[in-house]
Enzyme design. Sequence first.
Site, PDB file in Angstrom:
ATOM      1  N   ASP A 329       0.803  -1.213   0.000  1.00 56.77           N
ATOM      2  CA  ASP A 329       0.000   0.000   0.000  1.00 56.77           C
ATOM      3  C   ASP A 329       0.843   1.274   0.000  1.00 56.77           C
ATOM      4  O   ASP A 329       2.011   1.261   0.368  1.00 56.77           O
ATOM      5  CB  ASP A 329      -0.890   0.035   1.260  1.00 56.77           C
ATOM      6  CG  ASP A 329      -2.031  -0.970   1.181  1.00 56.77           C
ATOM      7  OD1 ASP A 329      -2.026  -1.812   0.276  1.00 56.77           O
ATOM      8  OD2 ASP A 329      -2.930  -0.894   2.043  1.00 56.77           O
ATOM      9  N   ASP A 330       0.171   2.351  -0.367  1.00 55.58           N
ATOM     10  CA  ASP A 330       0.639   3.736  -0.194  1.00 55.58           C
ATOM     11  C   ASP A 330       1.684   4.181  -1.210  1.00 55.58           C
ATOM     12  O   ASP A 330       2.177   5.296  -1.141  1.00 55.58           O
ATOM     13  CB  ASP A 330       1.188   4.006   1.220  1.00 55.58           C
ATOM     14  CG  ASP A 330       0.168   3.741   2.323  1.00 55.58           C
ATOM     15  OD1 ASP A 330      -0.980   3.389   1.981  1.00 55.58           O
ATOM     16  OD2 ASP A 330       0.521   3.865   3.499  1.00 55.58           O
ATOM     17  N   HIS A 380      -6.201   3.004  -3.762  1.00 57.48           N
ATOM     18  CA  HIS A 380      -6.072   3.263  -2.310  1.00 57.48           C
ATOM     19  C   HIS A 380      -6.393   4.733  -2.018  1.00 57.48           C
ATOM     20  O   HIS A 380      -5.863   5.298  -1.074  1.00 57.48           O
ATOM     21  CB  HIS A 380      -4.659   2.882  -1.867  1.00 57.48           C
ATOM     22  CG  HIS A 380      -4.483   2.725  -0.385  1.00 57.48           C
ATOM     23  ND1 HIS A 380      -5.401   2.102   0.430  1.00 57.48           N
ATOM     24  CD2 HIS A 380      -3.473   3.118   0.447  1.00 57.48           C
ATOM     25  CE1 HIS A 380      -4.955   2.114   1.682  1.00 57.48           C
ATOM     26  NE2 HIS A 380      -3.803   2.733   1.719  1.00 57.48           N
ATOM     27  N   HIS A 384      -4.974   9.255   0.753  1.00 58.65           N
ATOM     28  CA  HIS A 384      -4.980   8.488   1.993  1.00 58.65           C
ATOM     29  C   HIS A 384      -5.838   9.092   3.094  1.00 58.65           C
ATOM     30  O   HIS A 384      -5.488   9.067   4.272  1.00 58.65           O
ATOM     31  CB  HIS A 384      -3.550   8.287   2.516  1.00 58.65           C
ATOM     32  CG  HIS A 384      -3.371   6.985   3.252  1.00 58.65           C
ATOM     33  ND1 HIS A 384      -3.529   6.880   4.613  1.00 58.65           N
ATOM     34  CD2 HIS A 384      -3.075   5.748   2.805  1.00 58.65           C
ATOM     35  CE1 HIS A 384      -3.309   5.621   4.965  1.00 58.65           C
ATOM     36  NE2 HIS A 384      -3.050   4.911   3.892  1.00 58.65           N
ATOM     37  N   HIS A 471       3.708  -2.396   3.021  1.00 59.43           N
ATOM     38  CA  HIS A 471       3.741  -1.043   2.455  1.00 59.43           C
ATOM     39  C   HIS A 471       5.015  -0.813   1.659  1.00 59.43           C
ATOM     40  O   HIS A 471       6.101  -1.150   2.132  1.00 59.43           O
ATOM     41  CB  HIS A 471       3.651  -0.002   3.580  1.00 59.43           C
ATOM     42  CG  HIS A 471       2.320  -0.008   4.279  1.00 59.43           C
ATOM     43  ND1 HIS A 471       1.988  -0.951   5.225  1.00 59.43           N
ATOM     44  CD2 HIS A 471       1.233   0.797   4.140  1.00 59.43           C
ATOM     45  CE1 HIS A 471       0.744  -0.711   5.639  1.00 59.43           C
ATOM     46  NE2 HIS A 471       0.262   0.334   5.007  1.00 59.43           N
TER      47      HIS A 471
HETATM   48 ZN    ZN Z   1      -2.554   2.978   3.381  1.00 60.34          ZN
END
Ligand code: ZN
Length: 502
Positions: A329-330, A380, A384, A471
């Site tokens: 993620d991210d 995503h 955020h 991540h």
């Molecule tokens: Zn995230």
Amino acid sequence: MACSAVALASCVATPSGPPPGTTNSSSTIPSGDTATRHLSVEDVNNLTIPLGDGTSATLHNGVAKVSYGGASADTYHVAGFFAEGDLNADGRPDAAFVLADDSAGSGNFFHVVVALGTESGLKALPPVLLGDRVPVEKLAMTGSAATATFLDRGDETPMTSVDKRTVVTLAASGGTLRETSRKSEPLSSWPLPAPNPVADKVTATSSPTTVSRTLDYGQSQSFQFPASAGQQLRVTLDAPLGLFLSVRDLTGRQLTSSTDRITTYSGTVPATGTVVIDVASLNGSSSSFKLTFSLSDAKASTPAPKPAVVTTPPAPAKASGKVMYLTFDDGPNPPYTSQILKVLDKYNAKATFFVLGQQVQSYPSLVSAEVAAGHTLGNHTWDHQSLAGMSQAQFNKEVLETKRLLGSRGTSCLRPPYGARDSFTSRYAAQAGYSLQFWDIDTRDWSRPGVNKIVNTVVSQARPGAVVLMHDGGGNRTQSVAALDQILTKLTAQGWRFPALC
Ligand code: ZN
């Protein structure tokens, strides 16, 4: 005092300010009548809480931000529930309270902090974790034990629900706070607060009507309206965890079971008369909710307009056997995304990258590299933000711009930041062409707990079909890259395969 089901509200410790005329700038418990004096955020101002790994959080006006580099930051805030006593029996009063952690990575964690009274003021011990998104009901200190009561869930229960009540007992000894017991009972055995005898009179029509109210712990609010036999009633409660619906007619006949813990209802009105919807709160905090309901006349010659049918895209079909799913993620985020791609390639493992729109805009070539290597892309959001509590317009702003950037390279998987959602999120997602995708194994790699810790978390919980959360974005991901290599070494040797999830 014993807490009975009907008098629960009086058992809850709620934060309250100091009495008029008292101010206290230092972190010590004021002497005096402790029976009437309640601790507050003021009393723990400037308190430093050790968090392990050498990090600490210092409270200012009840809030502390702890950065892990880049976009990863935890926001801690005092959630109240102050209690006091002499936990370590040294004759000096100690304080306890609940600390919430809106984590950069993946959740909303609740901890108990105990601060021992010393000559120079309060000294906090490392906190004990109660759980992720667990509504706290009360915190008490008696003798050498502190007890925290909160609503919790079993391993198989979704994060958005609670189905048990847990009591954790804590003791302070040798400079640490230890959990001495953790006991749970099913929530279904616990009665909901009694219905409010004074009902709000509302009007239900075929178009959905929404009312908003706030409830404290142990309170209930009733809404009543006339309805005819055969009409279709639809009710949705949009509320924090621990608030539940029940539906009855005015004679008291329940249309829902009294042990249900439901937030939506859809059914046929059995007899002409008055329908009552009760909303009851077992959430320890003051909770605002939105109740949406409609009555449609099934017997009308012209059918009532149906709400637009929204089909949720099917969740990805999972393979069987020794298969697990890696998700990152991210990102994308140099240089870590490329390093992760290299490690994945070494083991012929595929992953799904849940990317942030703003990162995609900054690093389009990394996204191309992910796709070229056979990995897949999930959404995503743009930057955020938590999707919980968003209007549909805000939701679309967060999600659709990222969708546009990804174009045909995107899949129909959306992972909400922090795993946060409310009862509207999956509907908004479906209307935007997405199904929500969460995870089973949370490595908490964003907090940089050490390579071994990340590796052990995944290897010890390995099971068929498990989705692993890691991540590549949000800060320094050196540990994540190193851990991934070891995870894949160990698990591929055991015969595990890693296809892309979405
Ligand atoms: Zn995230």
